[in-house]
Design a protein around this motif. Structure first.
Motif, PDB file in Angstrom:
ATOM      1  N   VAL A 167       0.990  -1.253   0.057  1.00  0.00           N
ATOM      2  CA  VAL A 167       0.025   0.129  -0.021  1.00  0.00           C
ATOM      3  C   VAL A 167       0.848   1.293  -0.019  1.00  0.00           C
ATOM      4  O   VAL A 167       1.937   1.069   0.438  1.00  0.00           O
ATOM      5  N   LYS A 168       0.338   2.273  -0.529  1.00  0.00           N
ATOM      6  CA  LYS A 168       0.995   3.696  -0.490  1.00  0.00           C
ATOM      7  C   LYS A 168       0.464   4.505   0.156  1.00  0.00           C
ATOM      8  O   LYS A 168       0.943   5.736   0.843  1.00  0.00           O
ATOM      9  N   ARG A 169      -1.167   4.802   0.198  1.00  0.00           N
ATOM     10  CA  ARG A 169      -1.859   5.935   0.465  1.00  0.00           C
ATOM     11  C   ARG A 169      -2.185   5.583   2.001  1.00  0.00           C
ATOM     12  O   ARG A 169      -2.885   4.532   2.323  1.00  0.00           O
ATOM     13  N   TRP A 170      -1.785   6.394   3.116  1.00  0.00           N
ATOM     14  CA  TRP A 170      -2.012   6.179   4.419  1.00  0.00           C
ATOM     15  C   TRP A 170      -2.854   7.351   5.125  1.00  0.00           C
ATOM     16  O   TRP A 170      -2.490   8.597   4.520  1.00  0.00           O
ATOM     17  N   ALA A 171      -3.718   7.102   6.082  1.00  0.00           N
ATOM     18  CA  ALA A 171      -4.165   7.919   6.910  1.00  0.00           C
ATOM     19  C   ALA A 171      -3.826   7.774   8.336  1.00  0.00           C
ATOM     20  O   ALA A 171      -3.476   6.554   8.662  1.00  0.00           O
ATOM     21  N   THR A 172      -4.023   8.653   9.143  1.00  0.00           N
ATOM     22  CA  THR A 172      -3.556   8.547  10.520  1.00  0.00           C
ATOM     23  C   THR A 172      -4.523   9.117  11.476  1.00  0.00           C
ATOM     24  O   THR A 172      -5.317   9.934  11.197  1.00  0.00           O
ATOM     25  N   VAL A 173      -4.961   8.390  12.798  1.00  0.00           N
ATOM     26  CA  VAL A 173      -5.661   9.045  13.666  1.00  0.00           C
ATOM     27  C   VAL A 173      -5.275   8.905  14.974  1.00  0.00           C
ATOM     28  O   VAL A 173      -4.624   7.798  15.268  1.00  0.00           O
ATOM     29  N   GLN A 218     -15.856   9.474   9.071  1.00  0.00           N
ATOM     30  CA  GLN A 218     -16.292   9.808   7.851  1.00  0.00           C
ATOM     31  C   GLN A 218     -15.224  10.698   7.172  1.00  0.00           C
ATOM     32  O   GLN A 218     -14.923  10.405   5.728  1.00  0.00           O
ATOM     33  N   ALA A 219     -14.496  11.366   7.814  1.00  0.00           N
ATOM     34  CA  ALA A 219     -13.478  12.212   7.268  1.00  0.00           C
ATOM     35  C   ALA A 219     -12.107  11.371   6.719  1.00  0.00           C
ATOM     36  O   ALA A 219     -11.584  11.476   5.544  1.00  0.00           O
ATOM     37  N   LEU A 220     -11.842  10.388   7.410  1.00  0.00           N
ATOM     38  CA  LEU A 220     -10.928   9.196   7.053  1.00  0.00           C
ATOM     39  C   LEU A 220     -11.276   8.544   5.754  1.00  0.00           C
ATOM     40  O   LEU A 220     -10.714   8.580   4.848  1.00  0.00           O
ATOM     41  N   ALA A 221     -12.430   8.177   5.651  1.00  0.00           N
ATOM     42  CA  ALA A 221     -13.153   7.341   4.613  1.00  0.00           C
ATOM     43  C   ALA A 221     -12.931   8.307   3.186  1.00  0.00           C
ATOM     44  O   ALA A 221     -12.928   7.837   2.247  1.00  0.00           O
ATOM     45  N   ALA A 222     -13.097   9.580   3.445  1.00  0.00           N
ATOM     46  CA  ALA A 222     -13.367  10.527   2.278  1.00  0.00           C
ATOM     47  C   ALA A 222     -12.004  10.865   1.634  1.00  0.00           C
ATOM     48  O   ALA A 222     -11.893  11.010   0.340  1.00  0.00           O
TER      49      ALA A 222
END
Length: 404
Positions: A167-173, A218-222
């Motif tokens: 994978v290349k596209r990451w998000a963080t929380v 919702q923000a992460l999914a977007a």
């Protein structure tokens, strides 16, 4: 197992108690007093097992003769998760109660406040739990030492696994305070170093203990990431997992998650526990080394319950302090500090030491994946990551930490 309401009431009732272990057959001299400050009522899931194991370790030390014939005595204080209360309590323990040293700390901002107090007042502080790297690096000082593997160390352990994912596209929380900010910083830096083509497309920093899980999901999914690095814990984690599962956030995405494999946070999810997440944690029922088996059996006999990660931290903190005190004739601050630097001690997880260069313990953590077994979350495919292998070299540490 106690429900959360009973546990919280018991913590409130005993938050200011002093404990001298009853088994002091050979330890009859003047007690050595430890001032222990922690967020007992704010974080009971971790800190009730922590204090249970602390008491167990103290009883064992005193039953074996104490420290040169002197029993250990602990004065527990509850900071309720507020740095200002922790500093006030530290002053009372040092000035009114005449403790020999301070210990404890759970939340990173609280740990930093106690560390600053220790430095200003020239008192030893053995920090058990606060994970922020600043405690031993940017705001490290002569008088502060830390037991648990830090955010840098545990992030490095997880990056080792994350870099293998296609994978290349990451998000963080992460919770919006020192611990969460530090964890995200190091994960991004270390993963980018290991895999330069990764992209971080979103980050969410909800308030600690007040996550709006629906809006966060919702923000992460977007942002449509391929993978998510999660740093939430406790009730925030529970809410995040439930909303993420309901809204399909975790479907066809890889999740790497700090602390989620710890029983304190995995067990409350019950059959809602996520599967296949890469996590740090504590598979207490599967570790059968001699050190761990002896600890697990003793904890069960004493408390009629199984240990959590907090139990390991509480037990090892006492045993490390006892090891240090046995090396010196009397608990004088500068002698204790000198003994702590480079101190080897026996952890429940195996041999460890407090590094002289930055006062960080080499105690490690377990890395594995989450799974559901018999309707409960557990860890599978786990390994022990020795902390000494996940710390930067001395020349890097010297750039991160003020010397002295």
């Amino acid at each position: 197992m106690m429900d959360s309401g009973v546990r919280r009431r018991r913590l409130l009732a005993t938050a200011g108690m002093t404990v001298v272990a009853p088994l002091v057959a050979r330890a009859q001299g003047e007690p050595i007093r430890i001032g222990e400050i922690n967020s007992y009522t704010a974080q009971p899931a971790f800190l009730q097992p922590y204090r249970n194991a602390w008491i167990l370790a103290q009883e064992q030390v005193n039953a074996a003769g104490g420290i040169h014939g002197r029993p250990l005595e602990t004065l527990f204080r509850d900071d309720a998760g507020r740095p200002e209360d922790a500093v006030r309590l530290a002053g009372e323990l040092v000035n009114a109660e005449k403790v020999a040293l301070l210990s404890g700390g759970f939340l990173s901002n609280v740990g930093l406040a106690i560390g600053d107090f220790a430095n200003q007042n020239k008192r030893l502080f053995v920090a058990s739990e606060p994970l922020t790297d600043a405690l031993v690096w940017a705001r490290g000082n002569r008088y502060t030492f830390r037991l648990r593997a830090s955010t840098y160390m545990q992030s490095a352990m997880l990056v080792e696994e994350a870099a293998k994912l296609p994978v290349k596209r990451w998000a963080t929380v992460a919770p919006n305070y020192e611990y969460g900010q530090s964890a995200v910083r190091w994960f991004k830096e270390l993963l980018t170093r290991a895999k330069p083509d990764v992209q971080f497309v979103a980050e969410q920093f909800p308030a600690l203990g007040r996550i709006d899980a629906g809006a966060t999901v919702q923000a992460l999914a977007a942002a449509n990431p391929e993978a998510i690095f999660n740093v939430t814990f406790g009730a925030d984690l529970t809410n995040f997992v439930r909303q993420g599962s309901t809204r399909g956030l975790f479907e066809r995405r890889r999740i790497v998650s700090l602390l989620t494999g710890e029983p304190e946070y995995l067990e409350p999810l019950q059959d809602e526990a996520p599967e296949g997440w890469i996590v740090t944690g504590y598979p207490w029922d599967q570790i059968n080394t001699p050190e761990h088996s002896a600890f697990r059996d003793a904890y069960r006999r004493r408390w009629n319950d199984h240990p959590r990660l907090g139990s390991v931290v509480g037990y090892d903190t006492v045993m490390a302090i006892a090891t240090m005190l046995k090396k010196i004739p009397a608990p004088e601050t500068e002698a204790m500090v000198a003994a702590m630097r480079g101190l080897p001690f026996g952890s429940v997880f195996g041999p460890a030491e407090f590094r002289a260069i930055d006062h960080q313990s080499t105690m490690g953590a377990f890395v594995g994946r989450t799974a559901l077994k018999n309707g409960k979350g557990t860890m599978v495919d786990w390994r022990y990551a020795d902390g000494r292998n996940y710390l930067p070299p001395d020349e890097v540490v010297r750039t991160l930490r003020p010397q002295g």
